[in-house]
Scaffold this active site. Structure first.
Site, PDB file in Angstrom:
ATOM      1  N   ASP A 209      -6.539 -27.550 -20.701  1.00 38.21           N
ATOM      2  CA  ASP A 209      -5.582 -26.456 -20.545  1.00 38.21           C
ATOM      3  C   ASP A 209      -4.196 -27.045 -20.306  1.00 38.21           C
ATOM      4  O   ASP A 209      -4.055 -28.240 -20.028  1.00 38.21           O
ATOM      5  CB  ASP A 209      -5.971 -25.568 -19.354  1.00 38.21           C
ATOM      6  CG  ASP A 209      -5.956 -26.349 -18.043  1.00 38.21           C
ATOM      7  OD1 ASP A 209      -4.991 -26.201 -17.271  1.00 38.21           O
ATOM      8  OD2 ASP A 209      -6.902 -27.132 -17.797  1.00 38.21           O
ATOM      9  N   ASP A 211      -1.081 -27.291 -17.790  1.00 41.76           N
ATOM     10  CA  ASP A 211      -0.858 -27.150 -16.352  1.00 41.76           C
ATOM     11  C   ASP A 211       0.066 -25.948 -16.121  1.00 41.76           C
ATOM     12  O   ASP A 211       0.595 -25.349 -17.061  1.00 41.76           O
ATOM     13  CB  ASP A 211      -0.247 -28.447 -15.809  1.00 41.76           C
ATOM     14  CG  ASP A 211      -0.464 -28.606 -14.316  1.00 41.76           C
ATOM     15  OD1 ASP A 211      -1.593 -28.340 -13.856  1.00 41.76           O
ATOM     16  OD2 ASP A 211       0.484 -28.985 -13.610  1.00 41.76           O
TER      17      ASP A 211
END
Length: 290
Positions: A209, A211
């Site tokens: 993902d 941050d």
């Protein structure tokens, strides 16, 4: 030089290795306590391999409670010479989206609650860490990723935070200003201990993902992250299968000096070395101290 034995430390989602023959889960006791789990031994495409699930099967152990010394020592006891560490990370760069693998070459260690060395009072040592990973092993990993057509970036800086909480936006922006590429919680002091144990070590950081700096971060669902974790885990297992026969081709000690890291590192004079420390570190220092 001992035969090549590939060690694999599996991060989030990687709890087993496909295709191993002669599979056996082995309990290993170390002078530093218990490792995260039993270690899986076997042979993959003719190459001896030892697998350790970093967080334990079922992901039982958080980053700050990992017994890093026991993990690395257990791998050393089982004859491991080369370590592939796979770790789930967040991305700090827009050009490193989820699903990208980053072959790390540098770390910034911001952990503070972990014991970071095998050595201490009674036996002091300082190993070089300017180049904290084995570029020879990194080259082989890059070959394997290219052959598998897995999206990757060669070279990057891994920011290691303590956790278990994720960053604030201010922290995330700070790390981006430092030039960090990915952020995670597990590869330090793992890399430092592997160097002290004279083992080749390379990290493949698997982006799950963006941050919290990223404007779309708050819209990412847990389901979406889990889907990436599962895909990354499958790619990681494919990477191990492709890497194993490449590692087997090494003859002699590592050309990068990984297997001789202690040659000029031990500072304590012979007459002042603690016998108990020497006994505890026998597996680590045997090559240089006999």
């Amino acid at each position: 030089m001992a035969d090549v034995v590939l060690g694999v430390i599996g991060g989030s989602g990687v709890y087993d290795i496909d295709g191993l023959s002669d599979k056996r889960w082995v309990r290993v006791e170390t002078p530093f306590g218990d490792p995260s789990d039993e270690l899986l031994t076997g042979t993959l495409d003719g190459q001896k391999l030892v697998f350790l699930p970093r967080h334990g099967r079922g992901h039982r152990i958080p980053p700050s409670e990992l017994n890093f010394r026991a993990n690395i020592h257990a791998l050393k006891q089982l004859g491991v010479t080369d370590i592939l560490s796979v770790s789930a990370v967040g991305s700090l760069k827009a050009e490193l989206p989820p699903g990208t693998f980053v072959v790390i070459d540098q770390f910034i260690d911001r952990t503070f609650a972990r014991t970071k060395s095998f050595f201490g009072t009674g036996l002091v040592a300082h190993v070089a860490l300017g180049h904290p990973v084995c570029n020879r092993l990194g080259d082989l990993i890059e070959e394997a990723l290219t052959e598998l057509d897995i999206p990757y970036r060669r070279r990057g800086t891994y920011m290691v935070m303590e956790g278990p909480q994720f960053s604030t936006i201010a922290e995330s922006e700070l790390y981006r200003s430092w030039g960090c590429d990915v952020i995670g919680m597990t590869n330090m002091p793992e890399a430092k201990l592997a160097r002290e144990a004279e083992m080749c070590y390379a990290t493949v950081a698997m982006v799950t993902d963006f941050d919290c700096w990223h404007p779309d971060h708050d819209h990412v669902t847990v389901d979406a992250v889990i889907k990436v974790v599962v895909a990354n885990a499958g790619n990681a297992r494919s990477l191990v299968s492709r890497l194993a026969p490449k590692v087997a081709g090494r003859e002699g000690a590592c050309s990068q000096g990984c297997h001789t890291a202690l040659d000029n590192a031990i500072m304590t004079a012979p007459g002042h070395r603690d016998p108990e420390m020497l006994k505890r570190l026998d597996v680590i220092v045997k090559r240089v101290l006999g």
